[in-house]
Design a protein around this motif. Structure first.
Motif, short mmCIF file in Angstrom:
data_model
loop_
_atom_site.label_atom_id
_atom_site.label_comp_id
_atom_site.label_asym_id
_atom_site.label_seq_id
_atom_site.Cartn_x
_atom_site.Cartn_y
_atom_site.Cartn_z
N LEU A 19 0.82 -1.21 0.00
CA LEU A 19 0.00 0.00 0.00
C LEU A 19 0.86 1.26 0.00
N ALA A 20 2.05 1.16 0.57
CA ALA A 20 2.93 2.34 0.63
C ALA A 20 3.72 2.54 -0.66
N LEU A 21 3.78 1.51 -1.50
CA LEU A 21 4.64 1.56 -2.68
C LEU A 21 4.37 2.75 -3.61
N PRO A 22 3.11 3.06 -3.97
CA PRO A 22 2.89 4.19 -4.89
C PRO A 22 3.44 5.51 -4.37
N ARG A 23 3.42 5.71 -3.06
CA ARG A 23 3.92 6.96 -2.50
C ARG A 23 5.44 7.06 -2.60
N ARG A 24 6.09 5.93 -2.73
CA ARG A 24 7.55 5.92 -2.76
C ARG A 24 8.11 6.05 -4.18
N LEU A 25 7.24 5.91 -5.17
CA LEU A 25 7.70 5.98 -6.55
C LEU A 25 7.60 7.40 -7.07
N PRO A 26 8.56 7.83 -7.89
CA PRO A 26 8.46 9.17 -8.48
C PRO A 26 7.29 9.23 -9.45
N GLN A 27 6.66 10.40 -9.53
CA GLN A 27 5.52 10.56 -10.43
C GLN A 27 5.72 11.82 -11.27
N PRO A 28 6.28 11.67 -12.46
CA PRO A 28 6.47 12.84 -13.34
C PRO A 28 5.13 13.54 -13.61
N GLU A 29 5.21 14.80 -13.92
CA GLU A 29 3.99 15.59 -14.15
C GLU A 29 3.14 15.01 -15.27
N MET A 30 3.78 14.49 -16.32
CA MET A 30 3.04 13.91 -17.43
C MET A 30 2.22 12.70 -16.96
N VAL A 31 2.82 11.89 -16.10
CA VAL A 31 2.12 10.72 -15.56
C VAL A 31 0.97 11.17 -14.67
N ALA A 32 1.20 12.17 -13.85
CA ALA A 32 0.15 12.68 -12.96
C ALA A 32 -1.04 13.19 -13.77
N ARG A 33 -0.76 13.90 -14.90
CA ARG A 33 -1.86 14.39 -15.73
C ARG A 33 -2.63 13.24 -16.37
N ALA A 34 -1.90 12.20 -16.80
CA ALA A 34 -2.57 11.05 -17.41
C ALA A 34 -3.46 10.34 -16.39
N ILE A 35 -2.98 10.21 -15.16
CA ILE A 35 -3.78 9.57 -14.11
C ILE A 35 -5.02 10.41 -13.82
N ALA A 36 -4.85 11.73 -13.73
CA ALA A 36 -5.99 12.61 -13.46
C ALA A 36 -7.02 12.52 -14.58
N ARG A 37 -6.56 12.45 -15.84
CA ARG A 37 -7.48 12.32 -16.96
C ARG A 37 -8.22 10.99 -16.91
N ARG A 38 -7.51 9.93 -16.60
CA ARG A 38 -8.13 8.60 -16.49
C ARG A 38 -9.18 8.61 -15.39
N ASP A 39 -8.84 9.24 -14.24
CA ASP A 39 -9.79 9.26 -13.12
C ASP A 39 -11.05 10.06 -13.47
N ARG A 40 -10.89 11.16 -14.22
CA ARG A 40 -12.07 11.94 -14.64
C ARG A 40 -12.97 11.13 -15.56
N GLN A 41 -12.36 10.39 -16.46
CA GLN A 41 -13.15 9.56 -17.37
C GLN A 41 -13.90 8.47 -16.62
N GLN A 42 -13.24 7.85 -15.65
CA GLN A 42 -13.88 6.80 -14.87
C GLN A 42 -14.98 7.36 -13.98
N THR A 43 -14.75 8.56 -13.47
CA THR A 43 -15.78 9.21 -12.66
C THR A 43 -17.04 9.45 -13.49
N GLU A 44 -16.85 9.93 -14.73
CA GLU A 44 -18.00 10.15 -15.62
C GLU A 44 -18.69 8.83 -15.96
N ARG A 45 -17.89 7.79 -16.18
CA ARG A 45 -18.47 6.48 -16.49
C ARG A 45 -19.29 5.95 -15.32
N LEU A 46 -18.77 6.11 -14.12
CA LEU A 46 -19.48 5.64 -12.94
C LEU A 46 -20.76 6.44 -12.73
#
Length: 338
Positions: free
Chosen positions: A273-300
């Motif tokens: 559970l702690a692993l994601p917090r320990r990994l670096p997250q480039p800004e491009m990756v963070a934007r892709a995750i945020a976009r994916r989460d918005r799409q899933q939120t709309e789907r739900l």
């Protein structure tokens, strides 16, 4: 008798019913100093319990832990069980009745609300799911009300009584909706939703259990769900049937009887559970995750919008009344014997 029930740190209205329902049904019969434990609403059989000379089980269930090793001893007094699956594992089929929350229907102040006094459908997530996605935005898109299961049980019950439909990720949302005679639809937001528990209760009222699996609205939530699967805390079955639920319970029991596994599982869970917090997250990756989460939120949100017009489930009046009578009779008999 001394009440014992699961107390979630953040609150969970289903478990918290125990804090006042039994006192309201049997005033003055409870003491924190009593030698006899009373276990009512909740999936607590097999959990670690305080020392007690006698443990009385009234409508509790199995679902996470194996059958207690000393269950055949005189220390356990089983008055009623939540449903036939718990009763099967414990070898006491004659004790299967239903969840004790059905006794809310015996309280005059909680009689069903008239149809013309009921408002919009509501969603009640599992209490541990509340921080895993943006439920307010999802429900706003769907045009349904959101009820936080960590609120005071009285508030949650009032919202259920005044809804025309309850979309239930929380099992006790469905149980109380059925008790208040409000139709409900079961959904499943993650692997923490326990098919054994749900089937145990629905079978007690001759109801089907046909949950609608919801997509994980956040990547973080999806990752945490995979961690549950890895460490053996994934309780949702893809096609829930009594046979599959019992087989899953047997596998879980075997795993929990392996001392080496139980010793390493908490550490493995913590590190995963702690692993994601320990990994670096480039800004491009963070934007892709945020976009994916918005799409899933709309789907739900779209899925929930489609559910709010569905008819929902509701137990038949005769079997519901029969189970309430059985629970009331068993509770009265228990009180006379103490």
């Amino acid at each position: 008798m001394r009440l014992f029930y699961y107390r979630a740190a953040e609150g969970n209205f289903g478990d918290d019913l125990n804090s006042w329902l039994w006192e309201e049904l049997a005033p003055g019969r409870w003491s924190d100093e009593a030698e006899t434990l009373f276990c009512g609403i909740g999936t607590i059989i097999g959990n670690a319990m305080p020392l007690a000379s006698k443990i009385r089980i009234f409508s509790s269930g199995l679902g996470y832990r194996p059958r207690p090793s000393d269950f055949a001893s005189d220390r356990w007094d089983v008055v009623a069980l939540r449903g036939p699956l718990t009763a099967h594992v414990l070898g006491q089929p004659e004790r299967a009745i239903a969840d004790g929350a059905l006794l809310l229907s015996t309280l005059e102040r909680l009689k069903p609300t008239a149809e013309n006094e009921r408002g919009a459908p509501i969603l009640i997530p599992h209490y541990e799911a509340m921080n895993e996605c943006d439920w307010p935005a999802i429900c706003a898109q769907a045009g349904i009300g959101l009820v936080d299961p960590r609120q005071c049980a009285h508030q949650v019950i009032d919202r259920i009584r005044h809804a025309r439909l309850v979309i239930a990720d929380s099992m006790h949302a469905a149980i109380i909706a059925d008790t208040m005679r409000v139709p409900w639809i079961p959904v499943s937001s993650s692997g923490r939703i326990n098919s054994f528990k749900w089937l145990d209760w629905t079978l007690s009222l001759d109801l089907p259990y046909e949950p609608i699996a919801l997509p994980m609205a956040s990547l973080n939530g999806a990752y945490r769900d995979q961690v549950r699967r890895i460490i053996g805390e994934h309780y949702r079955l893809p096609r829930p049937t009594p046979e599959r639920a019992l087989a899953h319970q047997r596998r879980m029991t075997r795993n929990e009887q392996r001392g080496w596994w139980m010793s390493i599982r908490p550490r493995m869970k913590h590190h995963l559970l702690a692993l994601p917090r320990r990994l670096p997250q480039p800004e491009m990756v963070a934007r892709a995750i945020a976009r994916r989460d918005r799409q899933q939120t709309e789907r739900l949100g779209a899925m929930l919008y489609g559910l709010k017009g569905a008819p929902g489930f509701l137990s038949g009046d005769p079997i519901f009344a029969q189970r309430v009578d059985q629970l009331s009779g068993a509770f009265d008999k228990l009180l006379r014997s103490t």
